[in-house]
Design a protein around this motif. Sequence first.
Motif, mmCIF file in Angstrom:
data_model
loop_
_atom_site.group_PDB
_atom_site.id
_atom_site.type_symbol
_atom_site.label_atom_id
_atom_site.label_comp_id
_atom_site.label_asym_id
_atom_site.label_seq_id
_atom_site.Cartn_x
_atom_site.Cartn_y
_atom_site.Cartn_z
ATOM 1 N N MET A 181 22.960 30.530 41.431
ATOM 2 C CA MET A 181 22.765 31.807 40.749
ATOM 3 C C MET A 181 22.162 31.629 39.362
ATOM 4 S SD MET A 181 26.051 34.205 41.517
ATOM 5 C CE MET A 181 26.490 34.681 43.195
ATOM 6 N N ALA A 182 21.348 32.621 38.965
ATOM 7 C CA ALA A 182 20.878 32.702 37.590
ATOM 8 C C ALA A 182 22.043 33.129 36.702
ATOM 9 C CB ALA A 182 19.740 33.711 37.488
ATOM 10 N N HIS A 183 21.883 32.909 35.390
ATOM 11 C CA HIS A 183 22.978 33.148 34.451
ATOM 12 C C HIS A 183 23.529 34.567 34.537
ATOM 13 C CE1 HIS A 183 25.464 32.624 30.903
ATOM 14 N NE2 HIS A 183 24.955 33.732 30.402
ATOM 15 N N GLU A 184 22.628 35.554 34.607
ATOM 16 C CA GLU A 184 23.098 36.947 34.636
ATOM 17 C C GLU A 184 23.867 37.250 35.920
ATOM 18 O OE1 GLU A 184 18.699 36.940 35.880
ATOM 19 O OE2 GLU A 184 19.974 35.994 34.374
ATOM 20 N N ASP A 185 23.479 36.606 37.018
ATOM 21 C CA ASP A 185 24.210 36.799 38.271
ATOM 22 C C ASP A 185 25.578 36.127 38.226
ATOM 23 O OD1 ASP A 185 22.422 38.408 39.663
ATOM 24 O OD2 ASP A 185 21.275 36.722 40.431
ATOM 25 N N VAL A 186 25.655 34.984 37.543
ATOM 26 C CA VAL A 186 26.937 34.293 37.400
ATOM 27 C C VAL A 186 27.934 35.181 36.661
ATOM 28 C CG1 VAL A 186 28.132 32.382 36.230
ATOM 29 C CG2 VAL A 186 26.037 31.943 37.518
ATOM 30 N N ASP A 187 27.489 35.771 35.560
ATOM 31 C CA ASP A 187 28.372 36.646 34.780
ATOM 32 C C ASP A 187 28.822 37.845 35.604
ATOM 33 O OD1 ASP A 187 28.104 34.961 32.633
ATOM 34 O OD2 ASP A 187 26.597 36.176 31.609
ATOM 35 N N ARG A 188 27.881 38.423 36.352
ATOM 36 C CA ARG A 188 28.188 39.609 37.164
ATOM 37 C C ARG A 188 29.175 39.257 38.274
ATOM 38 N NH1 ARG A 188 23.365 40.517 38.992
ATOM 39 N NH2 ARG A 188 22.683 41.737 37.207
ATOM 40 N N THR A 189 28.966 38.103 38.926
ATOM 41 C CA THR A 189 29.833 37.698 40.028
ATOM 42 C C THR A 189 31.218 37.301 39.524
ATOM 43 O OG1 THR A 189 27.898 36.932 41.259
ATOM 44 C CG2 THR A 189 30.038 36.173 42.034
ATOM 45 N N ALA A 190 31.274 36.664 38.358
ATOM 46 C CA ALA A 190 32.572 36.312 37.779
ATOM 47 C C ALA A 190 33.387 37.571 37.478
ATOM 48 C CB ALA A 190 32.376 35.490 36.505
ATOM 49 N N ALA A 191 32.708 38.569 36.941
ATOM 50 C CA ALA A 191 33.388 39.842 36.659
ATOM 51 C C ALA A 191 33.858 40.495 37.952
ATOM 52 C CB ALA A 191 32.447 40.778 35.896
ATOM 53 N N LEU A 192 33.054 40.380 39.004
ATOM 54 C CA LEU A 192 33.422 40.936 40.308
ATOM 55 C C LEU A 192 34.660 40.237 40.864
ATOM 56 C CD1 LEU A 192 33.052 42.461 42.972
ATOM 57 C CD2 LEU A 192 31.255 40.819 43.581
ATOM 58 N N ASN A 214 37.391 30.416 32.666
ATOM 59 C CA ASN A 214 37.593 31.829 32.327
ATOM 60 C C ASN A 214 38.379 32.599 33.385
ATOM 61 O OD1 ASN A 214 36.216 31.690 29.869
ATOM 62 N ND2 ASN A 214 34.226 31.977 30.857
ATOM 63 N N LEU A 215 38.311 32.160 34.638
ATOM 64 C CA LEU A 215 38.895 32.941 35.728
ATOM 65 C C LEU A 215 40.248 32.439 36.220
ATOM 66 C CD1 LEU A 215 35.902 33.761 38.142
ATOM 67 C CD2 LEU A 215 37.099 35.324 36.593
ATOM 68 N N SER A 216 40.437 31.129 36.202
ATOM 69 C CA SER A 216 41.544 30.538 36.970
ATOM 70 C C SER A 216 42.885 30.562 36.250
ATOM 71 C CB SER A 216 41.211 29.088 37.331
ATOM 72 O OG SER A 216 39.983 29.033 38.021
ATOM 73 N N ASP A 217 43.917 30.872 37.001
ATOM 74 C CA ASP A 217 45.291 30.727 36.520
ATOM 75 C C ASP A 217 45.756 29.289 36.697
ATOM 76 O OD1 ASP A 217 45.775 33.606 36.025
ATOM 77 O OD2 ASP A 217 45.538 33.749 38.199
ATOM 78 N N THR A 218 45.397 28.707 37.826
ATOM 79 C CA THR A 218 45.785 27.329 38.150
ATOM 80 C C THR A 218 44.577 26.581 38.693
ATOM 81 O OG1 THR A 218 48.012 28.072 38.738
ATOM 82 C CG2 THR A 218 47.377 25.879 39.474
ATOM 83 N N ILE A 219 44.464 25.314 38.321
ATOM 84 C CA ILE A 219 43.360 24.467 38.779
ATOM 85 C C ILE A 219 43.939 23.206 39.404
ATOM 86 C CG2 ILE A 219 41.345 23.120 38.067
ATOM 87 C CD1 ILE A 219 41.185 25.086 35.626
ATOM 88 N N THR A 220 43.479 22.895 40.609
ATOM 89 C CA THR A 220 43.816 21.626 41.252
ATOM 90 C C THR A 220 42.571 20.748 41.231
ATOM 91 O OG1 THR A 220 45.461 22.654 42.699
ATOM 92 C CG2 THR A 220 44.603 20.499 43.363
ATOM 93 N N VAL A 221 42.702 19.557 40.671
ATOM 94 C CA VAL A 221 41.579 18.620 40.590
ATOM 95 C C VAL A 221 41.728 17.568 41.676
ATOM 96 C CG1 VAL A 221 40.281 17.045 39.109
ATOM 97 C CG2 VAL A 221 41.541 18.960 38.084
#
Length: 252
Positions: A181-192, A214-221
Amino acid sequence: MSDDYILTTQGLGKDFKGFTAVGNVDLKVRRGSIHALIGPNGAGKTTCFNLLTKFLPQSRGTMTYKGKDISHMKPADVARLGLVRSFQISAVFGHLTVLENVRIALQRRRRGDCFDFWRSESLLSQLDDEARSLIEAVGLKEFETTLATELSYGRKRALEIATTLALDPEMLLLDEPMAGMAHEDVDRTAALIKRVSANRTILMVEHNLSVVANLSDTITVLARGNVLAEGNYETVSKDPRVIEAYIGAGHG
């Protein structure tokens, strides 16, 4: 305590002709959270995701969804329980409009395993209000009459999410939703994603670490097919083992 977790795995693993792609992964996804699965290239993320979504049979271990053992269930049966993988559903047709695509997905949910393509337009139009509500939810209201093939890549992914939401999943699994995704699509999809997580659980594999942060409550690596670290972004990003794993794999 078990009721707090909607999806759990115990000792989940996958071998391919002697090669261990996923070792023994114990995973707990908290109900109502956004949980990210990350790791350097070759960490086993895709294989693990395919095990969770039943696209691959596991070599060992168990998986539980809402307290039910789904280890040996078929993908379609798991989807009926409310565990749905986005972008797996072939309900996006390039030469149909956005509205028509979402309406077909709604038809799939209401009619079980079969479609009835010969229903009259007047009967199909009864699904329009619900379809328009989903279209608005993913930010495609002004593209309702646009053919899917004419949408930008990011908006096409938004349409795919809308067709998935039409199945009314309780848990949504997203496989690299920002890829390409282009940057503007990334921001839009993250908000979605943030918007649709309001009343459901989301598990996603994602390479874009700023999105994960910005989105995750929990991250598994994951690293080399095993869980390396787990926690919020601040915790895992400072973990020396995580830093070493990413630098060692050629990532900054």
